[in-house]
Design a protein around this motif. Structure first.
Motif, mmCIF file in Angstrom:
data_model
loop_
_atom_site.group_PDB
_atom_site.id
_atom_site.type_symbol
_atom_site.label_atom_id
_atom_site.label_comp_id
_atom_site.label_asym_id
_atom_site.label_seq_id
_atom_site.Cartn_x
_atom_site.Cartn_y
_atom_site.Cartn_z
ATOM 1 N N TYR A 94 0.831 -1.192 0.000
ATOM 2 C CA TYR A 94 0.000 0.000 0.000
ATOM 3 C C TYR A 94 0.874 1.254 0.000
ATOM 4 O O TYR A 94 1.790 1.386 0.817
ATOM 5 N N ILE A 95 0.608 2.139 -0.952
ATOM 6 C CA ILE A 95 1.286 3.434 -1.002
ATOM 7 C C ILE A 95 0.194 4.503 -1.051
ATOM 8 O O ILE A 95 -0.578 4.571 -2.008
ATOM 9 N N SER A 96 0.114 5.296 -0.024
ATOM 10 C CA SER A 96 -0.904 6.342 0.033
ATOM 11 C C SER A 96 -0.579 7.438 -0.979
ATOM 12 O O SER A 96 0.576 7.586 -1.405
ATOM 13 N N PRO A 97 -1.565 8.229 -1.376
ATOM 14 C CA PRO A 97 -1.288 9.356 -2.276
ATOM 15 C C PRO A 97 -0.197 10.277 -1.724
ATOM 16 O O PRO A 97 0.680 10.719 -2.464
ATOM 17 N N LYS A 98 -0.247 10.535 -0.433
ATOM 18 C CA LYS A 98 0.750 11.412 0.181
ATOM 19 C C LYS A 98 2.150 10.815 0.072
ATOM 20 O O LYS A 98 3.116 11.520 -0.240
ATOM 21 N N GLU A 99 2.250 9.505 0.305
ATOM 22 C CA GLU A 99 3.556 8.841 0.212
ATOM 23 C C GLU A 99 4.053 8.816 -1.228
ATOM 24 O O GLU A 99 5.247 8.996 -1.487
ATOM 25 N N LEU A 100 3.140 8.612 -2.171
ATOM 26 C CA LEU A 100 3.531 8.576 -3.581
ATOM 27 C C LEU A 100 4.077 9.932 -4.019
ATOM 28 O O LEU A 100 5.082 10.008 -4.735
ATOM 29 N N VAL A 101 3.426 10.992 -3.593
ATOM 30 C CA VAL A 101 3.899 12.335 -3.940
ATOM 31 C C VAL A 101 5.289 12.577 -3.345
ATOM 32 O O VAL A 101 6.170 13.145 -4.006
ATOM 33 N N LYS A 102 5.490 12.134 -2.126
ATOM 34 C CA LYS A 102 6.801 12.289 -1.493
ATOM 35 C C LYS A 102 7.877 11.550 -2.292
ATOM 36 O O LYS A 102 8.980 12.079 -2.517
ATOM 37 N N MET A 103 7.555 10.339 -2.731
ATOM 38 C CA MET A 103 8.501 9.567 -3.533
ATOM 39 C C MET A 103 8.818 10.291 -4.839
ATOM 40 O O MET A 103 9.967 10.343 -5.276
ATOM 41 N N ALA A 104 7.775 10.854 -5.459
ATOM 42 C CA ALA A 104 7.965 11.570 -6.722
ATOM 43 C C ALA A 104 8.860 12.789 -6.530
ATOM 44 O O ALA A 104 9.742 13.071 -7.348
ATOM 45 N N GLU A 105 8.654 13.511 -5.454
ATOM 46 C CA GLU A 105 9.464 14.700 -5.181
ATOM 47 C C GLU A 105 10.923 14.337 -4.934
ATOM 48 O O GLU A 105 11.828 15.050 -5.369
ATOM 49 N N GLU A 106 11.145 13.229 -4.253
ATOM 50 C CA GLU A 106 12.516 12.818 -3.944
ATOM 51 C C GLU A 106 13.292 12.429 -5.192
ATOM 52 O O GLU A 106 14.520 12.397 -5.185
ATOM 53 N N LEU A 107 12.567 12.119 -6.280
ATOM 54 C CA LEU A 107 13.214 11.696 -7.527
ATOM 55 C C LEU A 107 13.374 12.828 -8.544
ATOM 56 O O LEU A 107 13.876 12.605 -9.645
ATOM 57 N N VAL A 108 12.960 14.019 -8.185
ATOM 58 C CA VAL A 108 13.077 15.154 -9.106
ATOM 59 C C VAL A 108 14.535 15.388 -9.495
ATOM 60 O O VAL A 108 14.852 15.697 -10.651
ATOM 61 N N ALA A 109 15.435 15.198 -8.544
ATOM 62 C CA ALA A 109 16.865 15.399 -8.818
ATOM 63 C C ALA A 109 17.392 14.418 -9.861
ATOM 64 O O ALA A 109 18.416 14.670 -10.498
ATOM 65 N N GLU A 110 16.665 13.286 -10.060
ATOM 66 C CA GLU A 110 17.061 12.302 -11.059
ATOM 67 C C GLU A 110 16.318 12.479 -12.375
ATOM 68 O O GLU A 110 16.374 11.616 -13.251
ATOM 69 N N GLY A 111 15.626 13.607 -12.513
ATOM 70 C CA GLY A 111 14.940 13.902 -13.763
ATOM 71 C C GLY A 111 13.453 13.631 -13.749
ATOM 72 O O GLY A 111 12.778 13.790 -14.772
#
Length: 275
Positions: A94-111
């Motif tokens: 289970y990945i909540s919407p809030k957790e998914l957004v956090k994961m997406a933000e953490e990967l911004v540095a990788e493009g």
């Protein structure tokens, strides 16, 4: 008493506790619920060209997530393990919407530019797509949708308003083919029109020998697309044996390039895929 699910064109009538054909919606306490909400089976940072999207932020990456279930029965499905599952026989978390957004933000540095809803049919669990996409936009990231498009038009309108780019799999241009896979051509065509008015759209057509490799059908399809907008990119992709079609042959390369040539008579952006 049975309850009808109106999310997709199958419109399953379900008894209490019964799962719909998609294996991801269920009748419970007098209403239809999503059983795959936030249940992620696949997650990867992909190039945007893999969606495929060639004309939207090329060279970027997107965090791609998928769950389980699908409303189609494609014998050639590449993701059949998750598409045919009800979630009981596969790994998921289970990945909540809030957790998914956090994961997406953490990967911004990788493009990473945002989140892509993909792999299985994301719109059978449209509630999760909606919740995530609204939150993604609040964090100034992008939403990408990869869908078969055979979803209730009103639900599609609701979702597409939060999507920045979409790839719709236009599987064929015949009602017979859509009946074979369990979809509805006219619903899909209407959703393509809806998306073309509101967001960046690209289309994919997987050419399968003996099923949808008719030259006249291809010409009708690209004419129809061009009438909406000749700028809409079309990916004409090569089939390789999979799922229930392991004994079939790959699409001949000459067929793909012939169809690309036909499409280019009407469309400005045509790409061969899997070649």
């Amino acid at each position: 008493m049975k309850i009808r699910c109106d999310v997709c064109t199958r419109r399953c009538n379900l008894s209490e506790g019964q799962l719909g054909f998609c294996h991801a919606r269920q009748a419970k306490d007098g209403k239809i619920i999503s059983t795959n909400y936030g249940q992620v089976t696949s997650i990867s940072l992909d190039s945007i060209e893999k969606k495929p999207l060639n004309n939207y932020m090329p060279g970027s990456k997107v965090l791609s997530v998928g769950s389980f279930g699908c409303n189609f029965t494609c014998e050639f499905c590449q993701n059949y393990i998750i598409a045919t599952s009800d979630g009981s026989n596969i790994n998921k978390r289970y990945i909540s919407p809030k957790e998914l957004v956090k994961m997406a933000e953490e990967l911004v540095a990788e493009g990473n530019i945002g989140v892509a809803y993909t792999y299985n049919e994301p719109l059978i669990g449209y509630e999760y797509v909606l919740d995530c996409s609204k939150l993604i936009h609040k964090h100034s990231l992008k939403n990408i949708l990869v869908t078969n498009g055979s979803i209730n038009n009103e639900i599609f309108k609701e979702v597409i308003g939060h999507i920045d780019a979409v790839n719709i799999d236009l599987k064929a241009f015949s009602e017979d083919f859509y009946k074979r896979v369990g979809g509805d051509l006219q619903t899909t065509l209407e959703n393509i029109k809806i998306a073309a008015k509101t967001t960046h759209i690209e289309l994919t057509n997987l050419v399968i020998p003996g099923l949808n490799d008719n030259e006249e059908e291809m010409r009708k399809m690209v004419k129809w697309i061009a009438d909406i907008n000749p700028e809409i990119p079309l990916h004409i992709s090569r089939f390789f044996p999979a799922y229930k079609m392991w004994d079939s042959s790959p699409t001949p390369l000459e067929t793909i390039y012939k169809f690309v040539g036909i499409a280019k008579e009407y469309l400005k952006n045509v790409y061969p895929g899997n070649c």
